[in-house]
Enzyme design. Sequence first.
Site, PDB file in Angstrom:
ATOM      1  N   HIS A 101     -27.680 -17.832 -28.521  1.00  0.00           N
ATOM      2  CA  HIS A 101     -28.430 -17.864 -27.271  1.00  0.00           C
ATOM      3  C   HIS A 101     -27.412 -17.728 -26.145  1.00  0.00           C
ATOM      4  O   HIS A 101     -26.249 -18.114 -26.294  1.00  0.00           O
ATOM      5  CB  HIS A 101     -29.160 -19.188 -27.071  1.00  0.00           C
ATOM      6  N   ASP A 104     -25.558 -20.872 -25.270  1.00  0.00           N
ATOM      7  CA  ASP A 104     -24.646 -21.338 -26.327  1.00  0.00           C
ATOM      8  C   ASP A 104     -23.222 -20.912 -26.008  1.00  0.00           C
ATOM      9  O   ASP A 104     -22.271 -21.649 -26.274  1.00  0.00           O
ATOM     10  CB  ASP A 104     -25.006 -20.731 -27.687  1.00  0.00           C
ATOM     11  N   GLU A 232     -39.912 -14.266 -33.025  1.00  0.00           N
ATOM     12  CA  GLU A 232     -39.765 -15.277 -34.077  1.00  0.00           C
ATOM     13  C   GLU A 232     -40.979 -16.202 -34.066  1.00  0.00           C
ATOM     14  O   GLU A 232     -41.140 -17.011 -33.155  1.00  0.00           O
ATOM     15  CB  GLU A 232     -38.488 -16.077 -33.864  1.00  0.00           C
ATOM     16  N   ASP A 296     -34.345 -15.885 -40.661  1.00  0.00           N
ATOM     17  CA  ASP A 296     -33.577 -17.109 -40.439  1.00  0.00           C
ATOM     18  C   ASP A 296     -33.685 -17.934 -41.714  1.00  0.00           C
ATOM     19  O   ASP A 296     -34.746 -18.507 -42.009  1.00  0.00           O
ATOM     20  CB  ASP A 296     -34.119 -17.897 -39.244  1.00  0.00           C
ATOM     21  N   ASP A 339     -29.962 -20.365 -39.696  1.00  0.00           N
ATOM     22  CA  ASP A 339     -30.417 -21.230 -38.604  1.00  0.00           C
ATOM     23  C   ASP A 339     -30.559 -22.632 -39.190  1.00  0.00           C
ATOM     24  O   ASP A 339     -31.655 -23.144 -39.389  1.00  0.00           O
ATOM     25  CB  ASP A 339     -31.742 -20.716 -38.048  1.00  0.00           C
TER      26      ASP A 339
END
Length: 439
Positions: A101, A104, A232, A296, A339
């Site tokens: 992200h 991040d 997602e 993920d 993830d």
Amino acid sequence: MHRYFERVNRISYEGRQSNNPLAFRHYNPEEIILGKKMKDHLRFAVCYWHNFCWDGTDMFGSGAFERFWQKGGDALELAKLKADVAFEFFYKLNIPFYCFHDIDVAPEGCSLKEYIYNLGVMSDILADKQAETGVKLLWGTANCFTHPRYAAGASTNPDLNIFAYASAQVCQVMQMTKKLGGENYVLWGGREGYESLLNTDLRQEREQIGRFMQMVVDYKYKIGFQGTLLIEPKPQEPTKHQYDYDVATVYGFLKQFGLENEIKVNIEANHATLAGHSFQHEVATAIALGILGSIDANRGDAQLGWDTDQFPNSVEENSLVMYEILKAGGFTTGGLNFDAKVRRQSIDIDDLFYGHIGAIDTMALSLKSAVKILVDGKLDEYVAQRYSGWNSELGRDILEGKMTLDEVAHYAETLVQEPKHRSGQQELLENLINRYIYD
């Protein structure tokens, strides 16, 4: 390259006989399987957020980790240190991709101007790190859910100015993803939903998010981004009800706004659990609808009602997932992003390696089992035989729209015998799958 993980050498394949916890037992990146290297089948990625941003905080306790890169100091300098640590980890884990992200990798700052500046600085640093290590970007995304401004959503927010702010954020991260050679761009609507219908206009919010997605697609072409756009799905958490509930729901949304050929899905195993589906169900549904993009890879807990984001460890579950993916031709721009996060009590740096190594071996072994299922062909043969009647002239005419309901009804009246119920042989097929996995 800096050496923050000094006692860990680059992780390599040592085979099934190895007792080394810092080695792969099943993942051999260069092994050729069905004409392709194992690493190219699996396309592993490590996520930035769980490993380098989370400090071990949960709903009932403060940060349990004492990561040296999370100590106080200048936010931009800490982001640079975190990049050093992250890329050494990616390199030593010996995987080809990573995901992030925006916040991040770069501090959000106190204004949009400062945010854009910080992203620019860090995009240059990440580009250098990618060149140094050979690690590539699987996908980037904008965090439009953590900041309090997004409490009521981003694209679905009743405040037009917040919609605009989210638009600016997504523009910047799409540009950054393109600059870094990202193969996908992900849209996850953690706050795109509602807590109560008492203060929610469902039609209005659906129109907002639909228009937002259309603008994202337009912007992709405007900047020349060659990657795949992904949504997602997740049914809830942090909101009570999210609009991207599951794969089928997302497909209906895409069809409504004419986006079914523009956006695919990034499927998370734990999100499937929360939606009441199996991981295989969500993957198979996406394939059937032509919208599978990326995965993920993690797992949830059937006894818990929240997103635990644990590392995958079930070969039985993931063999069937990999079978679906192989049968569909494999990944194109997508891959398997972990993830997943270590447990809050797993405070040692080495635990980050142990979690990923186990997950990588789980998916590698699952791939091998999936290959057995595919190559042997018995499962495919059974399914084909079960539906073989639809390959007849009558079956084709029905599916091609050449027959009306009353014409099919008339055909039924001509049958000499009642149709016979046939065994689905589920138990036999379950035994067959177990043989592929455990023999």
